[in-house]
Design a protein around this motif. Structure first.
Motif: not given
Lengths: 418, 399
Positions: B283-307
């Motif tokens: 997992p840590m070896g793919h940290a950049d990949d994780f971030d890139a894959l998470c960002l589009p979904w996160l951008a769709r919701y505000d922080k309350r909805e994400v959590v």
């Protein structure tokens, strides 16, 4: 006079804690002489602290006994196993509680409720038991059942938004800070409750929500909002009333020195320590308001001076002139630092299956009854001591428990989930 | 339920700024009677901001008001022989002395710890300094910034491509104060068991170092952790990930793997690629990949909805809250973590609620004292001075 006892000798702690915050609390109690019995699940060392790094022993047998961080967090403890899915295990736990002074757990609130092992239930078997719980968000309230870890608690308590550069994203202060602060506060509260028990004969349930403890640390920004409606955020290394105040590049890879100058007198001393250079005679820098206004220029000049020396050399030169300066130390530099070593901050500990390692004591040192860092336990190392010697089970009863998977001698899966 | 864990204790606090006063505040919260001795000009914290309405008045300092709730304040000049005499009379009744005036300051006034201890064998002396009572740096100039740097914390904090940074709060001094309180309890345990007092030597730098969780890896494995933004600091490719702060629609959230079922992240974020075994193998070896894959979904919701969505799947996400948002937080409201208390100068002042709750005892939330507010009560009531003596001491600027 012979050697004094340690402060908590004779106190027994039934320790259900996992990961960082709870084990920190019981590690403090262990160093102070309490008999801490860590109760682990049979499946694995259910403890992310046993995850990598296991080096240098990662490829050897029984890697679960060799985790460096595990032995740091679980110093001065014994270890047994219990699988609460099996009813007999819960009964054994209650029998151990009846012989203990303190129970500590840091699961989210529903876990102990699901096991039927609440404070109310444990008080039945030991009326003056002191139980300490370290939930993330609290035992009550709308967010009580949220799952959380230290870094997330920092974020949701304002610590993250306050850490970093004004033009950058929120950062994390260090590593697992709220875990350690919660653990330390729990160790404090447990000892205060032992004092209360000695005075009144009463035990009690202590609740130390990680988030409530972390909130205490940001009092000044909280007060600014409460009194003035102002929302403080990240300010880098600057200070609202001191200048120069920052971290400066030194002659070495990723090597830095921190310098903090406030009063005009301190500025004069700094000028003289730098050899009274032409740039520092600038009238605009003579007053603190002028220095705050022109800190970028001052920082540029200071970086030129620090860039020609090591962080230690810059620190020593400035400290000799009474200037507040400190090297930005790495962990390996702390290991060889003359001050840390003169004060025996790090002490050698021999771990049977991990060899000699060095661990640090807490930030306090007692003159008459100092603590002592003991080795952490191998998996299930004290099953016999607890089940046979303390609880009086026979060998065949112990074998029966193993057959039912109520206890184990080795983790059922050798490697925990990373 | 009006009693505290430490209601039977008398604490004398020679505290200034943050660390000593925070230690005293914890003991006061537990019900101890904490008598804070201030110089005639007051604890220097009274000159530190933020101030109510930005008015730099000694009773309006937010730092002082936060750190001194529930204490009593007396003024006393320890440079004067008469002042030292009163100090010694007060100590004769005390269980704990907290001193963070600085290394060697009390000794410089003829009040060495050894002499204080000899006169009060059961007294617990909590001496808080940046570097401790011995060692080559013991008399170094120091502050929050340099304590943070020398503790090893600062090297771990910040952007990997920029200089190390520090938080905008006094993390090191608060750590020092908290561990001083824990050390005081360790000494109290020894006193309860063996009837002895002792010196508790607290170093703010050491207390801070103890709590960054990275020292043993550096010492024993040669793994020197380095700052990594908001990511976990262990850079081994097999270490757990994600544990990172990422932007969402209206701010930031802390994204964290779920230990019980990490691959459920792919379901949460409706992104099948997040279930790929090679990601979870290192997992840590793919940290950049994780971030890139998470960002589009996160951008769709505000922080309350994400959590909310994440917690429904038992993923331990949290919102990154600003200081202002903490006051609107439903959990803090439900638990009463911000308490309004009346103060004679400031009006209603907010105090932070309890860090410790218990079934038998209460945590005391109360306002900070005015400078010298308890002179009469302590000097006349507790020490038995007459009004005439109080006036003489005042005219001589001892109190």
């Amino acid at each position: 006079m012979g050697p004094r006892r340690r402060p908590l000798e004779g106190i027994r702690v039934a320790d259900l804690t996992i990961v960082v915050a709870g084990p920190t609390a019981t590690g403090v109690l262990g160093d102070l002489g309490a008999e801490v019995i860590k109760i682990e699940h049979i499946v694995a060392r259910g403890d992310t602290s046993t995850a990598l790094p296991k080096a240098p022993h990662v490829d050897e047998d029984r890697p679960y006994n060799r985790g460096n961080w595990f032995h740091d967090l679980n110093r001065s403890k014994k270890a047994i196993t219990l699988n609460f899915v099996v009813p007999e295990a819960k009964e054994l736990f209650k029998r151990l509680v009846a012989m203990s002074d303190v129970v500590v757990q840091n699961f989210s609130p529903r876990v102990m409720e699901n096991h039927g092992l609440t404070y109310t239930a444990l008080r039945e078997v030991k009326p003056d038991i002191i139980m300490a719980s370290l939930p993330g968000f609290g035992m009550d309230g709308p967010m009580r059942n949220r799952t959380s870890f230290g870094p997330g608690i920092e974020a949701v308590t304002g610590l993250g938004d306050l850490t970093g550069f004004p033009d950058g994203p929120p950062m994390k202060p260090g590593n697992f800070v709220t875990d350690y602060t919660a653990g330390m506060m729990a160790a404090f509260a447990i000892m205060a409750a032992l004092h209360y028990r000695k005075r009144t004969g009463k035990g009690q349930h202590l609740e130390l929500a990680m988030r409530d403890g972390a909130l205490q640390f940001i009092g000044e920004p909280l007060m600014d909002f409460a009194m003035n409606g102002r929302v403080q955020s990240r300010i880098g290394n600057r200070h609202p009333a001191m200048s120069p105040h920052g971290v400066y590049r030194c002659n070495g890879e990723d090597m830095w020195v921190a310098i903090a100058v406030g009063s005009d007198d301190e500025w004069e001393r700094l000028r003289s320590a730098l050899g009274d250079p032409e740039w520092a005679r600038d009238e605009r820098f003579a007053t603190v308001t002028g220095r705050l206004h022109h800190q970028d220029q001052i920082d540029g000049h200071l970086n030129e001076w620090t860039g020609q020396r090591s962080h230690y050399s810059a620190m020593q030169t400035l400290q000799a002139a009474g200037i507040d300066a400190g090297a930005v130390l790495t962990t390996s530099e702390i290991g060889t630092d003359p001050h840390y070593n003169a004060r025996r901050f790090m002490q050698p500990v021999y771990i049977p299956e991990a060899g000699p390692i060095r661990l640090s004591r807490q930030g306090f040192r007692l003159s008459e009854t100092p603590g002592e860092i003991g080795a952490g336990p191998n998996f299930a190392a004290d099953n016999h001591y607890v089940f046979r010697d303390l609880l009086g089970l026979t060998e065949s009863e112990i074998a029966d428990l193993e057959a039912k998977q109520a206890i184990a001698w080795r983790p059922v899966t050798q490697m925990g989930r990373l | 339920m009006s009693e505290g864990l430490l209601s039977d204790l008398l604490v004398v606090e020679l505290g200034r700024d943050v660390a000593g006063p925070y230690c005293g505040k914890i003991l006061a919260g537990c019900g101890a009677e904490v008598i804070k001795i201030e110089p005639l000009a007051g604890d220097p914290a009274r000159s530190a901001g933020p101030f109510k309405d930005d008015d730099p008045h000694p009773e309006k300092s937010g730092r002082f008001l936060h750190l001194n709730g529930g204490k009593k304040s007396i003024t006393l000049d320890l440079e004067a022989a008469s002042g030292r005499g009163l100090f010694k009379r007060l100590l004769a009744q005390a269980d704990i002395l907290i001193d963070n005036l600085g290394y060697g300051v009390l000794a410089g006034m003829g009040l060495e710890y050894a002499a204080i201890a000899a006169a009060n064998p059961g007294l617990i002396i909590v001496a808080i300094t940046y570097y401790g009572q011995d060692g080559p740096y013991r008399a170094f100039a120091a502050s929050e910034l340099t304590a943070y740097s020398m503790s090893g914390y600062q090297y771990l904090t910040g952007d990997p491509d920029r200089e190390p940074v520090r938080p905008n709060f006094a993390l090191a001094q608060y750590q020092g104060g908290a561990q001083a309180a824990t050390g005081a309890m360790a000494a109290l345990m020894a006193r309860d068991a063996m009837d002895i007092g002792q010196l508790v030597d607290v170093s703010i730098v050491e207390a801070t170092c103890f709590s960054h969780g990275s020292l043993s890896a550096g010492l024993n494995l040669g793994m020197v952790y380095r700052r990594a933004g908001s990511r976990n600091l262990n850079f081994h490719p097999k270490f757990q990930y994600p544990s990172v702060t990422l932007p969402c629609k209206d701010g930031y959230v802390h994204v964290h793997f779920a230990p019980a079922d990490p691959q459920l992240l792919a379901v949460l974020m409706e992104e099948p690629k997040l279930g790929a075994p090679e990601l979870w193998d290192t997992p840590m070896g793919h940290a950049d990949d994780f971030d890139a894959l998470c960002l589009p979904w996160l951008a769709r919701y505000d922080k309350r909805e994400v959590v909310q969505r994440a917690q429904e799947l038992r993923h331990p996400f949290t919102e990154v809250l600003t200081v202002g948002e903490l006051f609107d937080d439903e959990q803090f409201k439900a638990r009463g973590m911000f308490v309004g208390v009346e103060h004679p100068v400031v009006g209603t002042v907010t105090q932070v609620g309890p860090p410790i709750r218990s079934t038998e005892t209460e945590w005391r939330v109360a306002r900070a004292p005015l400078l010298g507010e308890h002179n009469d009560e302590i000097y006349c009531g507790r020490l038995g001075l007459s009004r005439e003596e109080l006036v003489i001491l005042s005219e001589n600027k001892v109190i």
